[in-house]
Design an enzyme around this catalytic site. Structure first.
Site: not given
Ligand code: NAI
Length: 261
Positions: A19, A40, A57-58, A135, A148, A152, A181, A183
């Site tokens: 995602n 994922d 699962d990471v 982040s 968080y 980070k 972002v 998402t």
């Molecule tokens: P999202 O929630 O859209 O995607 C996160 C993905 O990580 C999901 O597919 C989920 O299933 C997977 N995930 C969660 N726990 C997991 C685990 N234990 N093992 C494997 N996969 C796992 O989030 P997004 O927004 O794409 O975030 C991606 C990265 O970007 C994260 O590290 C987040 O902290 C970082 N980030 C996001 C921001 C935002 O505004 N969306 C801003 C700054 C950083």
């Protein structure tokens, strides 16, 4: 848009690639010729050509070992590891439970150490790269986001440590710090139009990023274009951290003048 094959013949793993930002990175790497493993806990709704799904699962060392073994077995190499999986948590100190704190650190921080350590022998063979998704919340603080913020911030400084540990092994390590972002993670915060305006008002560019805009930065760091970069923390935040937070004086002056005129 068509891309050149910057990653032709390379093999990549993207944690949390089902995602959001991770899915955009998967699509971009695959469109430029890479074989990509989507690692994922959740299966992606659709899979781009060139990508395979490995349920991972990471937080689990066994799961990570299986992920690395699957990539090596399938492609015989690993060139790129994108440590992207992450979770948010909204709770101030009074409401923060120790279990939630531990979960946030296990996914956002500890997993980066585990995945990087497990991938390192293969990355060393390929003179590969690691890109960590941190982040701007790892550079400064937010209200009710202590776990968080701390998790980070650890990613930011661990990126530097890891870069030093890996430099003699020919492996580059960098991090990207996204701002807001659009998402699933962020959608909850900006779903309501009033909340959305409130958030966007604080971003000099006046909008959130699309996941593809972060994929551009992450794949740049993963590419040979970034061959002299290691231990770098790259911010992509629409200008948020360039700003002191003080009001936009010219706009206020214009507003005052229009009220008087
Ligand atoms: P999202 O929630 O859209 O995607 C996160 C993905 O990580 C999901 O597919 C989920 O299933 C997977 N995930 C969660 N726990 C997991 C685990 N234990 N093992 C494997 N996969 C796992 O989030 P997004 O927004 O794409 O975030 C991606 C990265 O970007 C994260 O590290 C987040 O902290 C970082 N980030 C996001 C921001 C935002 O505004 N969306 C801003 C700054 C950083």
């Amino acid at each position: 848009m068509t891309f050149t094959g910057r990653f032709a013949g390379k093999a990549a793993i993207v944690t949390g690639g089902a995602n959001g930002i991770g899915a955009a990175v998967v699509a971009r790497l695959a469109s430029e010729g890479a074989h990509v493993m989507v690692a994922d806990v959740n299966e992606p709704a659709s899979m781009v050509e060139g990508a395979v799904f490995q349920r991972t699962d990471v937080t689990s060392s066994d799961g990570i070992a299986a992920m690395i073994a699957a990539a090596r077995e399938r492609w015989g190499r690993i060139d790129i590891l994108v440590n992207n999986a992450g979770v948010g948590a909204l709770a101030d100190i009074a409401d923060m439970e120790a279990d939630l704190w531990d979960k946030v650190f296990a996914i956002n921080t500890r997993a980066i150490f585990l995945c990087s350590k497990a991938a390192l022998p293969a990355l060393e063979e390929s003179s590969g790269v690691i890109v960590n998704v941190a982040s701007i919340s790892g550079l400064f603080a937010d209200f009710a986001m202590g776990a968080y913020n701390a998790s980070k911030a650890a990613v930011v400084n661990y990126t530097r440590s890891l870069a030093l540990d890996c430099v003699s092994r020919g492996v580059r390590v960098n991090a990207v710090c996204p701002g807001l972002v659009e998402t699933e993670m962020a959608k909850r915060a900006i779903a309501d139009p009033i909340d959305r305006e409130f958030w966007f008002d604080r971003i000099p560019m006046g909008r959130a990023a699309q996941p593809e805009e972060l994929a551009g930065v992450i794949t740049f760091l993963a590419s040979e274009d970034a061959s002299y970069m290691t231990g770098s923390i790259v911010v992509a935040d629409g200008g948020i951290t360039a700003h002191t937070g003080q009001p936009n004086a010219p706009i206020r002056q214009k507003l005052r003048a229009s009220r008087q005129g």
